[in-house]
Design a protein around this motif. Structure first.
Motif, PDB file in Angstrom:
ATOM      1  N   UNK A 146       0.609  -1.203   0.081  1.00 52.76           N
ATOM      2  CA  UNK A 146      -0.170  -0.009   0.441  1.00 52.76           C
ATOM      3  C   UNK A 146       0.891   1.101  -0.221  1.00 52.76           C
ATOM      4  N   UNK A 147       2.269   1.181  -0.073  1.00 48.80           N
ATOM      5  CA  UNK A 147       2.750   2.093   0.098  1.00 48.80           C
ATOM      6  C   UNK A 147       4.474   1.857  -0.443  1.00 48.80           C
ATOM      7  N   UNK A 160       1.056  -2.543  -6.153  1.00 45.41           N
ATOM      8  CA  UNK A 160       1.831  -1.623  -5.841  1.00 45.41           C
ATOM      9  C   UNK A 160       0.897  -0.552  -5.799  1.00 45.41           C
ATOM     10  N   UNK A 161       0.966   0.287  -4.407  1.00 45.77           N
ATOM     11  CA  UNK A 161      -0.472   1.756  -4.828  1.00 45.77           C
ATOM     12  C   UNK A 161       0.609   2.679  -5.075  1.00 45.77           C
ATOM     13  N   UNK A 162       0.953   3.323  -5.506  1.00 48.99           N
ATOM     14  CA  UNK A 162       1.794   4.777  -5.662  1.00 48.99           C
ATOM     15  C   UNK A 162       0.839   5.955  -5.396  1.00 48.99           C
ATOM     16  N   UNK A 163       1.091   6.799  -4.075  1.00 49.71           N
ATOM     17  CA  UNK A 163      -0.152   7.415  -4.062  1.00 49.71           C
ATOM     18  C   UNK A 163      -0.066   8.764  -4.754  1.00 49.71           C
ATOM     19  N   UNK A 164       0.755   9.216  -5.253  1.00 51.85           N
ATOM     20  CA  UNK A 164       1.545  10.166  -5.057  1.00 51.85           C
ATOM     21  C   UNK A 164       3.047  10.223  -6.018  1.00 51.85           C
ATOM     22  N   UNK A 165       3.224  11.255  -7.084  1.00 51.02           N
ATOM     23  CA  UNK A 165       4.543  10.951  -6.966  1.00 51.02           C
ATOM     24  C   UNK A 165       5.095  12.065  -6.138  1.00 51.02           C
ATOM     25  N   UNK A 166       4.490  12.785  -5.357  1.00 50.73           N
ATOM     26  CA  UNK A 166       4.763  14.891  -4.497  1.00 50.73           C
ATOM     27  C   UNK A 166       6.947  15.080  -4.180  1.00 50.73           C
ATOM     28  N   UNK A 192       6.951  -3.940 -11.053  1.00 48.71           N
ATOM     29  CA  UNK A 192       5.669  -4.724 -10.563  1.00 48.71           C
ATOM     30  C   UNK A 192       4.590  -5.156 -11.839  1.00 48.71           C
ATOM     31  N   UNK A 193       4.024  -6.595 -11.281  1.00 49.04           N
ATOM     32  CA  UNK A 193       2.675  -6.562 -12.246  1.00 49.04           C
ATOM     33  C   UNK A 193       1.296  -5.914 -12.387  1.00 49.04           C
ATOM     34  N   UNK A 194       1.508  -4.856 -11.769  1.00 45.81           N
ATOM     35  CA  UNK A 194       0.441  -4.161 -11.899  1.00 45.81           C
ATOM     36  C   UNK A 194       0.944  -2.654 -10.928  1.00 45.81           C
ATOM     37  N   UNK A 195       0.067  -1.885 -11.436  1.00 50.24           N
ATOM     38  CA  UNK A 195       0.289  -0.692 -10.321  1.00 50.24           C
ATOM     39  C   UNK A 195      -0.981   0.306  -9.833  1.00 50.24           C
ATOM     40  N   UNK A 196      -0.886   0.712  -8.819  1.00 50.97           N
ATOM     41  CA  UNK A 196      -2.684   0.770  -8.921  1.00 50.97           C
ATOM     42  C   UNK A 196      -2.326   2.612  -7.743  1.00 50.97           C
TER      43      UNK A 196
END
Length: 379
Positions: A146-147, A160-166, A192-196
């Motif tokens: 989740x991070x 993988x969750x990438x919430x932002x690229x701040x 990653x197999x996928x990114x959320x």
């Protein structure tokens, strides 16, 4: 249809005070459980007793050691971590009375732990130039991190969750190690197999800055799922709670909640509030995570922020007009209140009784100005 077993990390769940990502993680586990998927949660809690099973292992889970990992331990573990690490199951079966922590717990079928996993994984990446591989018995088929962190589950599809690229888009607004962050998200982009992600702005940045194909990134937006007991609680009872605790009227204050740091734009919010002359109080719920409290300096006519007030009061300083409550700060210049932290149920009550919730984030606003994509940015 039988859903696969799914592992979710407990990185933010283990933090003593809740974060937005901890809420995101809890919601994710609860929704997966509601869909019928078996859920494992993997923590990185430091063991105080060294137990790997039984009562003491459960005790450690609810009362982890606060001692920092020693350098010699890091070096010793690096010698063998090239081949991965093994997680052990934590038997959370009710021997420890944990009812008071229920709101912080995720949904789970099994809980696993690797001591200092998330801290150590960064050392592993620096030395071995690869993500730390974790394994455990009867593992999940899908791992959802989740991070952005340099860890993966062996033999599973890793999402993988990438919430932002701040840290890359607004580097002056965060304390992250920018080189390390770039290294981790670049590796995720590649392997990653996928990114959320949780907004169209973030998705566009992941595609444009990291070169990820659009079909490899899914925007789920930020889900909201509040316990019905809190949502349906009697309105008069909720309003009475807020009035008794904080002296605030129902629908008679504006609210901001979140960490107080430059990217949240709290300083500009306060400036706008003071300039407006509005008499309705402004309530700010959040802890300071930045190196100074510049965002709060407008709150006192002498330019003294509440952190400095704390220090002066602890030293027996004089000349301060009001006694200091460590959890609640009122400032004399305006009807502004800062509350450092609220338990989840009280935060929900505060939201329900607010006249309006304010969130002047710099990230989406700057993305709109630079790309003219305001219509796709989250509201």
């Amino acid at each position: 249809m039988t859903l696969p077993r799914i592992m979710v990390d407990g990185y933010n769940l283990a933090l003593q005070k809740g974060t937005g990502i901890a809420t995101y993680t809890r919601n994710l586990t609860q929704r997966l459980g509601a869909l019928g998927a078996p859920v494992d949660v993997l923590y990185g809690i430091r063991s105080g007793t060294g137990a790997r099973g039984g009562l003491l292992s459960e005790v450690d889970f609810f009362d982890p050691s606060v001692k920092a990992i020693k350098t010699r331990e890091v070096v010793s573990r690096l010698a063998t971590s090239r081949f991965g690490v093994s997680a052990y199951e934590v038997p959370v079966d009710g021997k420890v009375v944990s009812d008071g922590l229920r709101s912080r717990m995720p949904h789970f079928d099994r809980i696993f732990n690797v001591p200092d996993l998330f801290y150590f994984s960064k050392w592993h990446l620096r030395v071995h130039r690869r993500f730390l591989e974790v394994s455990y018995p009867q593992p999940a088929r899908v791992a959802h991190w989740t991070y952005p962190m340099p860890v993966k589950l062996k033999g599973a599809a890793n999402i993988y969750t990438i919430h932002d690229l701040v840290p890359l888009r607004l580097p002056y607004a965060t304390l992250d190690n920018k080189r390390e962050f770039h290294s981790i998200v670049s590796a995720i982009a590649k392997d990653a197999d996928h990114i959320v992600t949780v907004s169209e702005t973030s998705k566009r940045d992941i595609v444009d800055l990291l070169g990820v194909p659009e079909d490899k990134v899914t925007n789920t937006y930020q889900a909201v799922d509040l316990p019905q007991a809190l949502v349906t609680r009697d309105r008069d009872e909720v309003a009475g709670e807020i009035s008794n605790l904080f002296g605030l009227g129902d629908r008679d204050y504006y609210l901001f909640f979140g960490a107080i740091e430059p990217k949240k734009n709290v300083g500009r919010l306060i400036e706008a509030y003071l300039a407006s002359g509005v008499k309705t109080p402004l309530v700010i719920v959040g802890a300071l995570v930045w190196k100074n409290a510049d965002d709060l300096k407008l709150l006192d006519p002498a330019g003294i922020n509440d952190i400095e007030m704390q220090q002066r009061l602890r030293k027996g300083g004089s000349g301060l007009r009001k006694p200091f409550d460590p959890t609640l700060t009122r400032f004399t210049r305006s009807q502004v209140m800062r509350i450092e932290y609220l338990p989840f149920h009280q935060l929900v009550s505060m939201i329900r009784c607010a006249k309006g919730v304010l969130f002047p984030s710099l990230y989406e606003a700057s993305a709109c100005r630079s790309s003219r994509r305001c219509s796709s940015a989250p509201r």
